[in-house]
Design an enzyme around this catalytic site. Sequence first.
Site, short mmCIF file in Angstrom:
data_model
loop_
_atom_site.label_atom_id
_atom_site.label_comp_id
_atom_site.label_asym_id
_atom_site.label_seq_id
_atom_site.Cartn_x
_atom_site.Cartn_y
_atom_site.Cartn_z
N ALA A 2 5.32 0.73 42.89
CA ALA A 2 6.69 1.26 43.09
C ALA A 2 7.69 0.25 42.57
O ALA A 2 8.69 -0.06 43.21
CB ALA A 2 6.93 1.59 44.56
N GLY A 3 7.41 -0.30 41.37
CA GLY A 3 8.37 -1.16 40.68
C GLY A 3 9.32 -0.25 39.90
O GLY A 3 9.36 0.97 40.11
N ILE A 62 9.27 0.77 36.77
CA ILE A 62 8.63 1.80 35.95
C ILE A 62 8.07 2.92 36.82
O ILE A 62 8.28 4.10 36.54
CB ILE A 62 7.53 1.17 35.06
CG1 ILE A 62 8.18 0.22 34.06
CG2 ILE A 62 6.73 2.25 34.34
CD1 ILE A 62 7.24 -0.43 33.08
N GLU A 112 2.11 1.37 46.75
CA GLU A 112 2.67 0.05 46.45
C GLU A 112 2.02 -1.00 47.36
O GLU A 112 2.07 -0.88 48.58
CB GLU A 112 4.19 0.08 46.65
CG GLU A 112 4.88 -1.27 46.63
CD GLU A 112 4.55 -2.11 45.39
OE1 GLU A 112 4.79 -1.64 44.28
OE2 GLU A 112 4.03 -3.24 45.56
N VAL A 148 -4.32 -0.28 45.91
CA VAL A 148 -5.37 0.57 45.32
C VAL A 148 -6.59 -0.29 45.02
O VAL A 148 -6.48 -1.38 44.44
CB VAL A 148 -4.84 1.26 44.05
CG1 VAL A 148 -5.96 2.00 43.33
CG2 VAL A 148 -3.71 2.22 44.40
N ALA A 204 1.25 1.84 36.92
CA ALA A 204 2.53 1.17 36.58
C ALA A 204 2.59 -0.13 37.37
O ALA A 204 3.47 -0.34 38.20
CB ALA A 204 3.71 2.08 36.92
N ASP A 210 10.75 -10.08 26.00
CA ASP A 210 9.72 -10.05 27.06
C ASP A 210 8.68 -11.16 26.92
O ASP A 210 7.86 -11.34 27.81
CB ASP A 210 8.98 -8.70 27.05
CG ASP A 210 9.85 -7.55 27.54
OD1 ASP A 210 11.03 -7.78 27.82
OD2 ASP A 210 9.33 -6.42 27.63
N ALA A 242 15.75 -4.92 28.28
CA ALA A 242 16.11 -4.78 26.87
C ALA A 242 17.35 -5.60 26.50
O ALA A 242 17.33 -6.33 25.50
CB ALA A 242 16.35 -3.29 26.56
N HIS A 295 42.19 7.23 39.34
CA HIS A 295 41.89 8.04 40.52
C HIS A 295 41.86 9.51 40.13
O HIS A 295 42.73 9.95 39.39
CB HIS A 295 42.96 7.80 41.59
CG HIS A 295 42.69 8.53 42.87
ND1 HIS A 295 41.77 8.07 43.79
CD2 HIS A 295 43.20 9.68 43.36
CE1 HIS A 295 41.72 8.92 44.79
NE2 HIS A 295 42.57 9.90 44.57
P1 NAD Z 1 6.64 -4.47 38.48
O1 NAD Z 1 5.89 -5.75 38.49
O2 NAD Z 1 8.09 -4.50 38.71
O3 NAD Z 1 6.00 -3.44 39.54
C1 NAD Z 1 4.60 -3.20 39.63
C2 NAD Z 1 4.22 -3.00 41.08
O4 NAD Z 1 2.86 -2.62 41.14
C3 NAD Z 1 4.38 -4.25 41.93
O5 NAD Z 1 5.30 -3.99 42.97
C4 NAD Z 1 2.97 -4.50 42.46
O6 NAD Z 1 2.98 -4.93 43.80
C5 NAD Z 1 2.30 -3.12 42.34
N1 NAD Z 1 0.83 -3.18 42.24
C6 NAD Z 1 0.09 -3.94 41.39
N2 NAD Z 1 -1.24 -3.71 41.61
C7 NAD Z 1 -1.34 -2.78 42.59
C8 NAD Z 1 -2.43 -2.12 43.27
N3 NAD Z 1 -3.73 -2.37 42.97
N4 NAD Z 1 -2.13 -1.21 44.23
C9 NAD Z 1 -0.85 -0.92 44.55
N5 NAD Z 1 0.20 -1.52 43.95
C10 NAD Z 1 -0.03 -2.44 42.98
O7 NAD Z 1 6.29 -3.81 37.07
P2 NAD Z 1 6.77 -2.50 36.33
O8 NAD Z 1 7.51 -1.57 37.21
O9 NAD Z 1 5.53 -2.02 35.64
O10 NAD Z 1 7.80 -3.08 35.26
C11 NAD Z 1 7.39 -4.12 34.36
C12 NAD Z 1 8.58 -4.87 33.83
O11 NAD Z 1 9.34 -4.05 32.95
C13 NAD Z 1 9.49 -5.36 34.93
O12 NAD Z 1 9.85 -6.68 34.65
C14 NAD Z 1 10.68 -4.46 34.79
O13 NAD Z 1 11.87 -5.11 35.18
C15 NAD Z 1 10.70 -4.12 33.32
N6 NAD Z 1 11.34 -2.82 33.08
C16 NAD Z 1 12.68 -2.71 33.21
C17 NAD Z 1 13.28 -1.48 33.06
C18 NAD Z 1 14.75 -1.36 33.20
O14 NAD Z 1 15.45 -2.35 33.01
N7 NAD Z 1 15.27 -0.19 33.56
C19 NAD Z 1 12.53 -0.35 32.80
C20 NAD Z 1 11.17 -0.49 32.68
C21 NAD Z 1 10.59 -1.74 32.83
#
Ligand code: NAD
Length: 475
Positions: free
Chosen positions: A187-188, A190, A209, A243, A274, A317, A326, A450
């Site tokens: 639940a990051g 992405i 998560e 997981v 993700a 990155d 980005a 406003h």
């Molecule tokens: P993230 O590291 O933010 O989130 C991944 C999550 O997966 C973590 O919270 C982790 O605890 C969980 N996880 C890992 N293994 C697991 C398992 N076995 N079971 C359950 N949960 C598990 O990564 P992300 O969301 O993939 O993003 C990657 C990078 O890309 C980040 O640095 C993000 O900031 C960047 N990104 C930014 C944007 C944006 O700016 N809008 C968009 C996309 C990605």
Amino acid sequence: MFDVIVIGAGPAGYSSAIRCAELGLKTACIDNWHDAKGQNSLGGTYLNAGCVASIALLESAKIYQLLTDNLKQHGIEAESVSVDIALMMQRKNDIVANLSQQIAESFNALKIERIHAEARLLSDRLVEITTHDQSASSILEAKHIILATGSSPVSLACAPIDNDFIIDSTMALNLTAVPKRLAIIGAGIIGLELASIWNRLGSETILLEAQESFLGFADQQIARKAYRIYTEQGLELRLGARVISAKKGNKKVTVEYQDSEGTHALRVDKLIVASGRKPNTENLADAEANLLLDENGYVHVDENCRTNLPGVYAIGDLTLLGPMIAHKGIEEGLFVADQIAGLHNSVNYNILPSVVFTDPEIAWVGQTEQALRAMGESIKTGTFQLADTARGQATGQTEGMVKIITNADSDTILGVHIIGSQASEMIAEAVLAMEFSACSEDLVRTIHAHPTLAKALHGAALAVKTHDLKSGSVI
Ligand code: NAD
């Protein structure tokens, strides 16, 4: 011999190549991305399989939800609303292709040599390039090399990608049908962005998560609000759920996860992994080049994005200089191009906006309340709800809030956190305010149009001072 070779044409790489060429440097940009037809598409993950693609699909999903759920309150009836995923994907693909074409046109106009190939850094600023089908290779030379190869999804041994039932974030933006039941590992940012799309299109969506906390990197007052809003929208957020295995069978995936209560199993139609991203450095440099990486594969750089090799830079990155965002890569790309041309510039990593492109959006700049308290900083906070703005009520964009954190003595703004529609746009004012070292008083004295949602920033600034701004007072 080129003045500059940029490896990678994502936002960091293409911005850098364009700036180099604008500054009169003879520039080549090598990129290995290819679309389904084997054609090179400039723009990297961000454009082809990331933010832009995701935002395009989320917009379609929001329209669908508006038509199916929320239209009646406007006094409008819509019948027989249905989703054509193929057309939705085509719209997204057309947007991506158009933007990619615009980058290509800039390259042409600036006479940037565009090379569709796999690049590998050799010693002495030589670069080996190999065609996609491995049929030919050659060696190029440049006075300066900019590494900008970006990142790719981390794979999980417990949930191997099969590009059918268990998929990564790239494929999750190219599905051909709406999964009935969908699980997402992580639940990051992405995971949440993808969940926002597919949940709106009708998937029962479960996020697993491993962390106990939700959005641990965001301000926790905002994270709690986001948790409530997402849950009310129908997302099932299972925290502290790690997981441990995923197996397919009978056209379903069985996902096993552990939480504090034991081991559980879940059967879903698709599983999206993700679970984070890693820098693309695996075959980037020949061992003899001696490019210094850390134990996680990030390129070691100094504060000027310079690697351990003279004349070789790394941006975006690939480094740990800032988050994988980005616009951080874009700024570094411009910064390095300016350095090469002998100009002075800098990147202010402390005032870098972050955005989660869900609906509502989450955006922030500066420090969180919990980080400042942990540092022992004496702070004041002010909050304002979007529901208390006339614009929010008139447009139905009432979910969300703005929070401003200031130094208790100087009133200097230390952080601004927003959840709500247009948070990604509203945060720009806060970024500018912080870039100019503004106080909350400066925002109070700034006249805001406003009625707008930005009035909530004004309201939060007022609340820092007065604290007696009654909740429920509409501005
Ligand atoms: P993230 O590291 O933010 O989130 C991944 C999550 O997966 C973590 O919270 C982790 O605890 C969980 N996880 C890992 N293994 C697991 C398992 N076995 N079971 C359950 N949960 C598990 O990564 P992300 O969301 O993939 O993003 C990657 C990078 O890309 C980040 O640095 C993000 O900031 C960047 N990104 C930014 C944007 C944006 O700016 N809008 C968009 C996309 C990605």
